[in-house]
Design a protein around this motif. Structure first.
Motif, short mmCIF file in Angstrom:
data_model
loop_
_atom_site.label_atom_id
_atom_site.label_comp_id
_atom_site.label_asym_id
_atom_site.label_seq_id
_atom_site.Cartn_x
_atom_site.Cartn_y
_atom_site.Cartn_z
N LEU A 68 -81.46 -73.86 -39.87
CA LEU A 68 -81.04 -74.99 -40.68
C LEU A 68 -80.08 -74.45 -41.72
CD1 LEU A 68 -81.15 -77.93 -41.56
CD2 LEU A 68 -83.14 -77.36 -42.96
N LEU A 69 -78.87 -75.01 -41.72
CA LEU A 69 -77.82 -74.51 -42.60
C LEU A 69 -77.61 -75.41 -43.80
CD1 LEU A 69 -75.26 -73.62 -39.78
CD2 LEU A 69 -77.06 -72.17 -40.75
N SER A 70 -76.95 -74.90 -44.81
CA SER A 70 -76.67 -75.66 -46.03
C SER A 70 -75.76 -76.86 -45.75
CB SER A 70 -76.02 -74.75 -47.08
OG SER A 70 -74.87 -74.13 -46.55
N THR A 71 -75.14 -76.89 -44.61
CA THR A 71 -74.27 -78.02 -44.22
C THR A 71 -75.08 -79.13 -43.55
OG1 THR A 71 -73.86 -76.93 -42.11
CG2 THR A 71 -72.26 -76.55 -43.89
N VAL A 111 -74.40 -66.23 -44.55
CA VAL A 111 -73.86 -65.56 -43.37
C VAL A 111 -72.50 -66.12 -43.01
CG1 VAL A 111 -76.11 -65.00 -42.36
CG2 VAL A 111 -75.01 -67.17 -41.79
N ARG A 112 -71.71 -65.28 -42.37
CA ARG A 112 -70.49 -65.75 -41.70
C ARG A 112 -70.94 -66.01 -40.27
NH1 ARG A 112 -67.04 -61.92 -42.74
NH2 ARG A 112 -66.24 -62.98 -44.55
N LEU A 113 -70.80 -67.24 -39.87
CA LEU A 113 -71.29 -67.71 -38.58
C LEU A 113 -70.10 -67.87 -37.64
CD1 LEU A 113 -73.99 -69.25 -37.44
CD2 LEU A 113 -72.72 -71.27 -38.06
N MET A 114 -70.12 -67.19 -36.52
CA MET A 114 -69.04 -67.31 -35.55
C MET A 114 -69.57 -67.97 -34.29
SD MET A 114 -67.50 -63.67 -36.47
CE MET A 114 -68.78 -63.31 -37.65
N VAL A 138 -71.92 -69.96 -44.52
CA VAL A 138 -72.95 -70.94 -44.87
C VAL A 138 -74.20 -70.23 -45.37
CG1 VAL A 138 -72.18 -72.70 -43.22
CG2 VAL A 138 -73.82 -70.98 -42.49
N GLU A 139 -75.05 -71.00 -46.04
CA GLU A 139 -76.36 -70.50 -46.43
C GLU A 139 -77.37 -70.93 -45.38
OE1 GLU A 139 -79.64 -70.58 -50.07
OE2 GLU A 139 -77.89 -71.90 -50.17
N VAL A 140 -78.25 -70.02 -44.99
CA VAL A 140 -79.33 -70.34 -44.07
C VAL A 140 -80.51 -70.79 -44.92
CG1 VAL A 140 -80.88 -69.49 -42.28
CG2 VAL A 140 -78.52 -68.66 -42.38
N LEU A 141 -80.94 -72.05 -44.74
CA LEU A 141 -82.04 -72.60 -45.54
C LEU A 141 -83.40 -72.35 -44.90
CD1 LEU A 141 -80.42 -76.02 -46.50
CD2 LEU A 141 -80.45 -73.89 -47.82
N GLY A 142 -83.41 -72.26 -43.57
CA GLY A 142 -84.68 -72.06 -42.88
C GLY A 142 -84.46 -71.76 -41.42
N VAL A 143 -85.54 -71.34 -40.77
CA VAL A 143 -85.45 -71.00 -39.35
C VAL A 143 -86.76 -71.41 -38.68
CG1 VAL A 143 -86.27 -68.63 -39.73
CG2 VAL A 143 -84.95 -69.16 -37.69
N THR A 144 -86.65 -71.92 -37.45
CA THR A 144 -87.82 -72.26 -36.65
C THR A 144 -87.58 -71.77 -35.23
OG1 THR A 144 -86.96 -74.42 -35.98
CG2 THR A 144 -88.33 -74.36 -37.97
N SER A 147 -82.34 -62.32 -30.90
CA SER A 147 -81.87 -60.96 -31.16
C SER A 147 -80.70 -60.95 -32.15
CB SER A 147 -81.46 -60.28 -29.85
OG SER A 147 -80.34 -60.92 -29.28
N VAL A 148 -79.91 -62.03 -32.18
CA VAL A 148 -78.82 -62.14 -33.15
C VAL A 148 -79.38 -62.43 -34.54
CG1 VAL A 148 -76.77 -63.50 -33.78
CG2 VAL A 148 -77.14 -62.86 -31.39
N TRP A 149 -80.46 -63.23 -34.63
CA TRP A 149 -81.04 -63.63 -35.91
C TRP A 149 -81.96 -62.56 -36.49
CZ3 TRP A 149 -80.81 -65.95 -40.22
CH2 TRP A 149 -81.93 -66.11 -40.99
N GLU A 150 -82.60 -61.77 -35.65
CA GLU A 150 -83.65 -60.84 -36.07
C GLU A 150 -83.32 -59.98 -37.30
OE1 GLU A 150 -86.66 -57.68 -33.91
OE2 GLU A 150 -85.07 -58.63 -32.75
N PRO A 151 -82.12 -59.41 -37.42
CA PRO A 151 -81.83 -58.58 -38.60
C PRO A 151 -81.88 -59.35 -39.94
CG PRO A 151 -80.18 -58.23 -36.88
CD PRO A 151 -81.03 -59.38 -36.46
#
Length: 183
Positions: A134-137, A162-165, A117-123, A146-150
């Motif tokens: 917020l994902l493209s879906t 990203v490939r989201l698992m 999916v595409e990540v459109l935003g984060v809060t 810590s998972v999102w930080e990179p």
């Protein structure tokens, strides 16, 4: 024999969160944990018992659960999909809530999912240490910071795919991927 079974293990009806007001008696609900309090100790009568509140979401409907005693100390996390059996609806000054009972059991529903999916935003999430993506879906998922930080810097510069698992509704891993070809 049936009466004995009903006394030892009462019936609990699997009910969609949006329909809890339409069912009498004990309920079973499923959903993703979107908010989770720390375990506190409250006095009831002469004894102190553990209490924990969590907010459960299923298809955009949310309900607060008050977990008492053994149910309060179950190991669960924000973003996890769970099934909670033998709860009852009660009204209080805080609104309608589901209360655990002596029969309540909590089961983590483990469904391994993987999607690109595409990540459109984060809060920031209301839960400390977590972010909401917020994902493209049009889906919002909760992820440990810590998972999102990179990926934080990448999103500021460009589109992020990203490939989201997920395991049990909880994001356990993100991997950067190339954008899919435009169709």
């Amino acid at each position: 024999m049936r009466e004995a079974t009903d006394v030892l293990w009462p019936h609990s009806i699997l009910t969609p969160v949006a329909e809890i007001h339409n069912v009498k008696g004990l309920l079973t609900v499923e959903g993703n944990i979107v908010q989770l309090s720390a375990v506190s100790r409250v006095t009831t009568g002469r004894e102190e018992v553990p209490l924990r509140h969590l907010k459960l979401e299923q298809e955009q409907a949310q309900v607060t659960l008050c977990l008492w005693r053994e149910a309060a100390v179950e190991s669960v996390e924000v973003g996890t999909k769970i099934r909670v059996t033998h709860v009852k609806l009660s009204s209080s000054a805080y609104g309608d809530q589901l209360q655990s009972t002596a029969y309540t059991e909590i089961e983590v529903i483990r469904i391994n999912e993987e999607s690109t999916v595409e990540v459109l935003g984060v809060t920031d999430s209301p839960q400390d240490g977590f972010a909401e993506l917020l994902l493209s879906t049009n889906e919002q998922v909760v992820v440990d910071k810590s998972v999102w930080e990179p990926f934080e810097e990448l999103l500021a510069k460009d589109r992020v795919f990203v490939r989201l698992m997920k395991n049990g509704g909880k994001v356990v891993k993100l991997e950067s991927v190339h954008p899919p070809p435009e169709s």
